[in-house]
Design an enzyme around this catalytic site. Structure first.
Site, mmCIF file in Angstrom:
data_model
loop_
_atom_site.group_PDB
_atom_site.id
_atom_site.type_symbol
_atom_site.label_atom_id
_atom_site.label_comp_id
_atom_site.label_asym_id
_atom_site.label_seq_id
_atom_site.Cartn_x
_atom_site.Cartn_y
_atom_site.Cartn_z
ATOM 1 N N GLU A 108 0.838 -1.212 0.000
ATOM 2 C CA GLU A 108 0.000 0.000 0.000
ATOM 3 C C GLU A 108 0.872 1.261 0.000
ATOM 4 O OE1 GLU A 108 -2.398 -1.396 3.370
ATOM 5 O OE2 GLU A 108 -4.155 -0.921 2.149
ATOM 6 N N GLU A 128 -3.681 -9.732 3.337
ATOM 7 C CA GLU A 128 -4.481 -9.412 4.531
ATOM 8 C C GLU A 128 -5.580 -10.428 4.814
ATOM 9 O OE1 GLU A 128 -3.384 -7.143 2.365
ATOM 10 O OE2 GLU A 128 -2.905 -5.262 3.385
HETATM 11 C C1 HXC Z 1 5.889 -8.682 11.878
HETATM 12 C C2 HXC Z 1 7.248 -9.821 10.444
HETATM 13 C C3 HXC Z 1 6.385 -9.520 9.349
HETATM 14 C C4 HXC Z 1 5.243 -8.732 9.627
HETATM 15 C C5 HXC Z 1 8.030 -10.693 8.610
HETATM 16 N N1 HXC Z 1 8.245 -10.544 9.923
HETATM 17 N N2 HXC Z 1 6.914 -10.068 8.238
HETATM 18 N N3 HXC Z 1 6.986 -9.418 11.677
HETATM 19 N N4 HXC Z 1 5.031 -8.353 10.904
HETATM 20 N N5 HXC Z 1 4.396 -8.341 8.666
HETATM 21 C C6 HXC Z 1 9.340 -11.088 10.723
HETATM 22 C C7 HXC Z 1 9.145 -12.553 11.042
HETATM 23 O O1 HXC Z 1 8.287 -12.704 12.160
HETATM 24 C C8 HXC Z 1 10.553 -12.986 11.348
HETATM 25 O O2 HXC Z 1 10.899 -12.561 12.637
HETATM 26 C C9 HXC Z 1 11.381 -12.154 10.359
HETATM 27 O O3 HXC Z 1 10.536 -11.052 9.979
HETATM 28 C C10 HXC Z 1 11.732 -12.924 9.112
HETATM 29 O O4 HXC Z 1 10.538 -13.440 8.557
HETATM 30 P P1 HXC Z 1 10.332 -14.983 8.167
HETATM 31 O O5 HXC Z 1 8.878 -15.237 8.134
HETATM 32 O O6 HXC Z 1 11.168 -15.862 9.043
HETATM 33 O O7 HXC Z 1 10.956 -14.985 6.704
HETATM 34 P P2 HXC Z 1 10.560 -15.898 5.461
HETATM 35 O O8 HXC Z 1 10.373 -17.331 5.899
HETATM 36 O O9 HXC Z 1 11.579 -15.596 4.417
HETATM 37 O O10 HXC Z 1 9.136 -15.384 4.986
HETATM 38 C C11 HXC Z 1 9.011 -14.093 4.467
HETATM 39 C C12 HXC Z 1 7.503 -13.700 4.378
HETATM 40 C C13 HXC Z 1 6.845 -13.903 5.753
HETATM 41 C C14 HXC Z 1 6.815 -14.591 3.317
HETATM 42 C C15 HXC Z 1 7.450 -12.248 3.912
HETATM 43 O O11 HXC Z 1 7.651 -13.231 6.741
HETATM 44 C C16 HXC Z 1 5.463 -13.360 5.837
HETATM 45 O O12 HXC Z 1 4.523 -13.962 5.327
HETATM 46 N N6 HXC Z 1 5.281 -12.225 6.524
HETATM 47 C C17 HXC Z 1 4.000 -11.627 6.737
HETATM 48 C C18 HXC Z 1 3.516 -10.945 5.484
HETATM 49 C C19 HXC Z 1 2.144 -10.374 5.635
HETATM 50 O O13 HXC Z 1 1.148 -11.105 5.884
HETATM 51 N N7 HXC Z 1 1.995 -9.029 5.525
HETATM 52 C C20 HXC Z 1 0.736 -8.350 5.614
HETATM 53 C C21 HXC Z 1 0.548 -7.887 7.042
HETATM 54 S S1 HXC Z 1 -1.052 -7.193 7.273
HETATM 55 P P3 HXC Z 1 11.503 -13.580 13.731
HETATM 56 O O14 HXC Z 1 11.571 -12.762 14.976
HETATM 57 O O15 HXC Z 1 10.582 -14.739 13.787
HETATM 58 O O16 HXC Z 1 12.851 -13.925 13.147
HETATM 59 C C22 HXC Z 1 -0.929 -5.615 6.698
HETATM 60 C C23 HXC Z 1 -2.139 -4.783 6.881
HETATM 61 C C24 HXC Z 1 -1.918 -3.354 6.538
HETATM 62 O O17 HXC Z 1 0.062 -5.208 6.197
HETATM 63 C C25 HXC Z 1 -3.068 -2.528 6.970
HETATM 64 C C26 HXC Z 1 -2.715 -1.065 7.070
HETATM 65 C C27 HXC Z 1 -1.988 -0.673 8.309
#
Ligand code: HXC
Length: 255
Positions: A108, A128
């Site tokens: 976004e 999301e």
């Molecule tokens: C908090 C996050 C994070 C997130 C990654 N990390 N994304 N922490 N919030 N959105 C952290 C992980 O917990 C981890 O920390 C470290 O980053 C590395 O991530 P991994 O998952 O171990 O890496 P990988 O296996 O390579 O996977 C990468 C990934 C995955 C596919 C991007 O991290 C993932 O799916 N992340 C979430 C993506 C997501 O759903 N985003 C949308 C969020 S909702 P640790 O401490 O465990 O090492 C949103 C709503 C917005 O954005 C609304 C407006 C405000």
């Protein structure tokens, strides 16, 4: 320590998130820092273009650890829209240079830019709904305007994370480059835009935006005519046309 950085290279500003251990996931405090830097950019009349770029990963979305226990009121307070709207409303062009993950609130943020350049290994999407929420920082509004309603619905409803190649095919990004060239490509484009007449560019940006938002096409064309004619009150219009006739490069003064 600062988690968002503002650098200036000549007349180009670069805002970067620096939280590599969490793939640049965006917390409330990061967005507050970003807001202050965007305000700085707004006040600096020398800046001609803003690049949004973070090393390795653009941003893996909003910080899920910070959101999980939010109630409705806290979720409203967590939202990033006021800052994202400020970026989208900047009169200068904004380029998003996307490396790695740009997901959810990260994508976004990229959608607030005028132009998106992605690395070939970039992974983008709006996951999301896989978390029980939906995009909440402009995604449901900006994405359909940029790529059309049906494509936006497919992306947002599935939560699929797509490749740069697919993102380019659907118009979500303007173009794709080698991963190690993303920032350089964005800078090359920014330097080109910085040479154009700034008032004319700002007028074009505002006129395109109002045209997208105004359903009456003829009304938009009237607005275009007025904004076009107004440019003839600027010194840069005289300079641009004089330079053409004198077969030299224009020296625009932002006047
Ligand atoms: C908090 C996050 C994070 C997130 C990654 N990390 N994304 N922490 N919030 N959105 C952290 C992980 O917990 C981890 O920390 C470290 O980053 C590395 O991530 P991994 O998952 O171990 O890496 P990988 O296996 O390579 O996977 C990468 C990934 C995955 C596919 C991007 O991290 C993932 O799916 N992340 C979430 C993506 C997501 O759903 N985003 C949308 C969020 S909702 P640790 O401490 O465990 O090492 C949103 C709503 C917005 O954005 C609304 C407006 C405000």
């Amino acid at each position: 320590m600062a988690q968002v950085l503002l650098k200036k290279q000549g007349t180009i500003a670069i805002i970067s998130v620096d939280r590599p251990e969490a793939l640049n996931a965006l917390s409330r405090s990061i967005i507050d820092e970003m807001d202050d830097l965007v305000e700085e950019v707004m006040k600096d009349r020398d800046i001609r273009c803003l690049i949004l770029h973070s090393k390795k990963n653009f941003a893996a979305g909003a910080d899920i650890k910070k959101m999980i226990e939010c109630n409705e009121q806290e979720a409203r307070a967590f939202l990033f829209s006021p800052t994202y709207n400020k970026i989208a409303d900047l009169s200068i062009p904004v380029i998003a240079a996307i490396e790695g993950y740009a997901l959810g609130g990260g994508m976004e943020l990229a959608m607030t830019a005028d132009i998106r350049i992605a690395g070939e290994g970039a992974k983008m999407g709006f996951p999301e709904v896989t978390l029980g929420i939906m995009p909440g920082a402009g995604g449901t509004v900006r994405v359909p305007r940029i790529i059309g309603e049906a494509r936006a619905k497919e992306l947002i409803f599935t939560g699929d994370v797509i490749t740069a190649e697919r993102a380019e095919a659907m118009g979500l990004v303007n173009r794709v480059t080698a991963d190690d060239q993303v920032f350089d490509e964005a800078m090359k484009l920014a330097k080109k835009l910085a040479k154009r007449a700034p008032i004319a560019l700002a007028a074009a940006k505002a006129t395109i935006r109002s045209g997208q938002e105004e359903p009456d096409q003829n009304k938009s064309i009237d607005i275009e005519a007025a904004n076009w004619a107004k440019l003839f009150t600027t010194e840069d219009q005289k300079e641009g046309m004089r330079a053409f006739l004198e077969k030299r490069k224009p020296a625009f003064q932002n006047k």
